[in-house]
Design a protein around this motif. Structure first.
Motif, PDB file in Angstrom:
ATOM      1  N   ASN A  30       0.886  -1.170   0.000  1.00 37.18           N
ATOM      2  CA  ASN A  30       0.000   0.000   0.000  1.00 37.18           C
ATOM      3  C   ASN A  30       0.926   1.223   0.000  1.00 37.18           C
ATOM      4  O   ASN A  30       1.769   1.320   0.884  1.00 37.18           O
ATOM      5  N   PRO A  31       0.841   2.092  -0.980  1.00 35.12           N
ATOM      6  CA  PRO A  31      -0.213   2.302  -1.988  1.00 35.12           C
ATOM      7  C   PRO A  31       0.042   1.638  -3.337  1.00 35.12           C
ATOM      8  O   PRO A  31      -0.752   1.786  -4.250  1.00 35.12           O
ATOM      9  N   THR A  32       1.171   0.961  -3.489  1.00 34.01           N
ATOM     10  CA  THR A  32       1.646   0.584  -4.811  1.00 34.01           C
ATOM     11  C   THR A  32       1.021  -0.691  -5.358  1.00 34.01           C
ATOM     12  O   THR A  32       1.015  -0.904  -6.573  1.00 34.01           O
ATOM     13  N   GLY A  33       0.563  -1.581  -4.470  1.00 31.93           N
ATOM     14  CA  GLY A  33       0.053  -2.867  -4.919  1.00 31.93           C
ATOM     15  C   GLY A  33       1.138  -3.861  -5.297  1.00 31.93           C
ATOM     16  O   GLY A  33       0.826  -4.959  -5.771  1.00 31.93           O
ATOM     17  N   ALA A  34       2.398  -3.525  -5.080  1.00 35.10           N
ATOM     18  CA  ALA A  34       3.497  -4.390  -5.501  1.00 35.10           C
ATOM     19  C   ALA A  34       3.512  -5.690  -4.706  1.00 35.10           C
ATOM     20  O   ALA A  34       3.408  -5.683  -3.479  1.00 35.10           O
TER      21      ALA A  34
ATOM     22  N   PRO B 147      -1.489  -2.364 -10.937  1.00 35.77           N
ATOM     23  CA  PRO B 147      -0.957  -2.906  -9.682  1.00 35.77           C
ATOM     24  C   PRO B 147      -1.073  -4.423  -9.614  1.00 35.77           C
ATOM     25  O   PRO B 147      -2.035  -5.008 -10.107  1.00 35.77           O
ATOM     26  N   ASP B 148      -0.071  -5.048  -8.973  1.00 35.09           N
ATOM     27  CA  ASP B 148      -0.087  -6.503  -8.807  1.00 35.09           C
ATOM     28  C   ASP B 148      -1.211  -6.951  -7.883  1.00 35.09           C
ATOM     29  O   ASP B 148      -1.744  -8.056  -8.023  1.00 35.09           O
ATOM     30  N   GLY B 149      -1.512  -6.129  -6.873  1.00 34.34           N
ATOM     31  CA  GLY B 149      -2.477  -6.533  -5.862  1.00 34.34           C
ATOM     32  C   GLY B 149      -3.021  -5.331  -5.124  1.00 34.34           C
ATOM     33  O   GLY B 149      -2.887  -4.194  -5.562  1.00 34.34           O
TER      34      GLY B 149
ATOM     35  N   ALA C 160      -9.112   5.865 -25.510  1.00 38.57           N
ATOM     36  CA  ALA C 160      -9.563   4.776 -24.641  1.00 38.57           C
ATOM     37  C   ALA C 160      -8.495   4.385 -23.618  1.00 38.57           C
ATOM     38  O   ALA C 160      -8.790   4.079 -22.485  1.00 38.57           O
ATOM     39  N   GLY C 161      -7.245   4.373 -24.016  1.00 39.08           N
ATOM     40  CA  GLY C 161      -6.167   3.980 -23.100  1.00 39.08           C
ATOM     41  C   GLY C 161      -6.191   2.493 -22.809  1.00 39.08           C
ATOM     42  O   GLY C 161      -7.192   1.823 -22.965  1.00 39.08           O
ATOM     43  N   ARG C 162      -5.048   2.001 -22.397  1.00 39.96           N
ATOM     44  CA  ARG C 162      -4.935   0.585 -22.024  1.00 39.96           C
ATOM     45  C   ARG C 162      -4.128   0.473 -20.747  1.00 39.96           C
ATOM     46  O   ARG C 162      -3.209   1.259 -20.526  1.00 39.96           O
ATOM     47  N   PRO C 163      -4.442  -0.522 -19.895  1.00 40.74           N
ATOM     48  CA  PRO C 163      -3.668  -0.683 -18.677  1.00 40.74           C
ATOM     49  C   PRO C 163      -2.188  -0.910 -18.988  1.00 40.74           C
ATOM     50  O   PRO C 163      -1.847  -1.656 -19.900  1.00 40.74           O
ATOM     51  N   HIS C 164      -1.314  -0.244 -18.250  1.00 42.42           N
ATOM     52  CA  HIS C 164       0.121  -0.485 -18.346  1.00 42.42           C
ATOM     53  C   HIS C 164       0.493  -1.605 -17.413  1.00 42.42           C
ATOM     54  O   HIS C 164      -0.123  -1.806 -16.386  1.00 42.42           O
ATOM     55  N   THR C 165       1.520  -2.336 -17.740  1.00 40.83           N
ATOM     56  CA  THR C 165       2.032  -3.376 -16.840  1.00 40.83           C
ATOM     57  C   THR C 165       3.393  -2.979 -16.332  1.00 40.83           C
ATOM     58  O   THR C 165       4.134  -2.256 -17.000  1.00 40.83           O
ATOM     59  N   THR C 166       3.711  -3.445 -15.115  1.00 42.33           N
ATOM     60  CA  THR C 166       5.013  -3.127 -14.525  1.00 42.33           C
ATOM     61  C   THR C 166       6.016  -4.216 -14.850  1.00 42.33           C
ATOM     62  O   THR C 166       5.657  -5.331 -15.207  1.00 42.33           O
TER      63      THR C 166
END
Length: 388
Positions: free
Chosen positions: A164-168, A306-308, A382-388
């Motif tokens: 929290n806050p990153t979801g990593a 975010p991962d989670g 529309a945009g698309r989700p980015h992945t880390t």
């Protein structure tokens, strides 16, 4: 210590709603959903039981501690007993008790940056010194980064995965490296597992499952607040070696006496309700995608997937520059005033140029929030989700 900056935003939004203003809150780190009927009924039944009307054991209800021990054993693949568990007034209380047991005045605890401010505040409240450690570009801690901030006064590190806050979510190999570093330098690991149910990658592991030899120098913190929408019930726990449990039990006995028995009965019912966290995680996964796609569709915002957890943590630096704002706090204040939308500025997490946006709300609320964002911030597509 300072007041919680996250709750300050939520309180301001609550005050506006009390005045009749239509404010959507994506600020507080809590599910919008109500506590399940099964849990509420368990609390009603407990309140009617005269056994709950009197003092109870400081360490916590034996049945709840046994159930927590079973849950922690499932995550860690290690054996735990009720004696290894202390019931607390939420996970924040558990964090404080863990630090208080392990850290003397002037000793240091390493915390992630960006990271939840409650970790540093728990250290300060217990008399220690919180030392921020920079995470990598994926918001994960590493043994190398921890070593750069270690000193002869370092006693512990607080690890949170999902964060929290990153979801990593920290991969198993990274956890083993951190555990090896902690063992070499005689450093305790306090593992804040409050978001453990909300892993969308399938890679979540308890650090004690990744590195079981750390068992004698690790504390596992958990609670029912996030998984079971029970933030107001204030029931958490820590699972730890005997000396930590003894210190925590003594502190509880001398201060709050024990966690309210009715609430403990409710938490026991929650832990037996395995379906609620699964449903919530499925809903959050869908809402995560919706929110990240919408944020990435706005010029000046770059939001990783975010991962989670239950938050998006977009980089809004380009938007700030375009609009002439100097901080995430400027943007957050403007969104509250203009779009009637409450978010938390990244400065609360040692992350200037970002904001935290909670997606643990119902579909209708999130869709309306997205529409308000698009209305006040010109979309780029529309945009698309980015992945880390």
């Amino acid at each position: 210590m300072t007041d919680n900056p996250i709750l300050a935003v939520a309180d301001k939004a609550r005050a506006l709603r009390a005045q009749g203003v239509d404010v959507i809150t994506l600020a507080a780190g809590e599910p919008q959903a109500a506590t399940s009927a099964v849990v509420v009924q368990a609390a009603v039944d407990a309140a009617r039981d005269p056994a709950t009307h009197h003092y109870a054991t400081a360490q916590g209800d034996p049945a709840l501690r046994e159930r927590v021990a079973t849950a922690v054993a499932g995550d860690t693949r290690l054996s735990w007993t009720p004696d290894d568990v202390q019931v607390t007034l939420g996970a924040k209380h558990a964090l404080f008790l863990a630090v208080q047991a392990l850290v003397g005045a002037g000793e240091e605890v390493l915390v992630a940056a960006p990271g939840w401010p409650g970790h540093a505040e728990a250290v300060t409240a217990a008399g220690g010194i919180a030392v921020p450690v920079a995470t990598d570009r994926t918001f994960r801690l590493s043994a190398e980064a921890l070593e750069t901030r270690r000193s002869p006064r370092t006693r512990a590190v607080i690890l949170s995965s999902p964060g929290n806050p990153t979801g990593a979510v920290h991969p198993e190999a990274r956890l083993r490296q951190i555990a090896d570093w902690a063992r070499r330098h005689d450093v305790w690991v306090i593992s804040d597992d409050i978001y453990r149910a909300f892993d969308y990658t399938g890679t979540y592991r308890s650090i004690l499952r990744a590195a079981p030899s750390l068992r004698g120098r690790a504390v596992v913190v958990g609670g029912v607040s996030k998984e079971h929408a029970m933030t107001g019930w204030r029931v958490g726990w820590l699972a730890a070696p005997p000396q930590v449990i003894a210190s925590a039990r003594l502190h509880v006995s001398r201060t709050i006496t024990h966690v309210p028995t009715v609430n403990q009965r409710a938490a026991l019912a929650a832990l037996d309700d395995t379906a609620t966290p699964v449903r919530a995680a499925s809903d959050y996964r869908r809402r995560r995608a919706l929110l990240v796609r919408a944020l990435n569709g706005i010029d000046g915002i770059d939001c990783p997937l975010p991962d989670g957890g239950m938050f998006a943590f977009p980089d809004v630096g380009a938007l700030l520059r375009d609009r002439g704002w100097t901080s995430g706090a400027d943007l957050a204040a403007w969104l509250l005033d203009t779009a009637r939308l409450a978010v938390v500025p990244g400065e609360a997490f040692r992350a200037p140029g970002r904001i935290r946006v909670c997606f643990a709300v119902d579909d209708s609320t999130l869709i309306t929030a997205v529409e308000r964002l698009r209305a006040v911030l010109a979309p780029r597509g529309a945009g698309r989700p980015h992945t880390t």
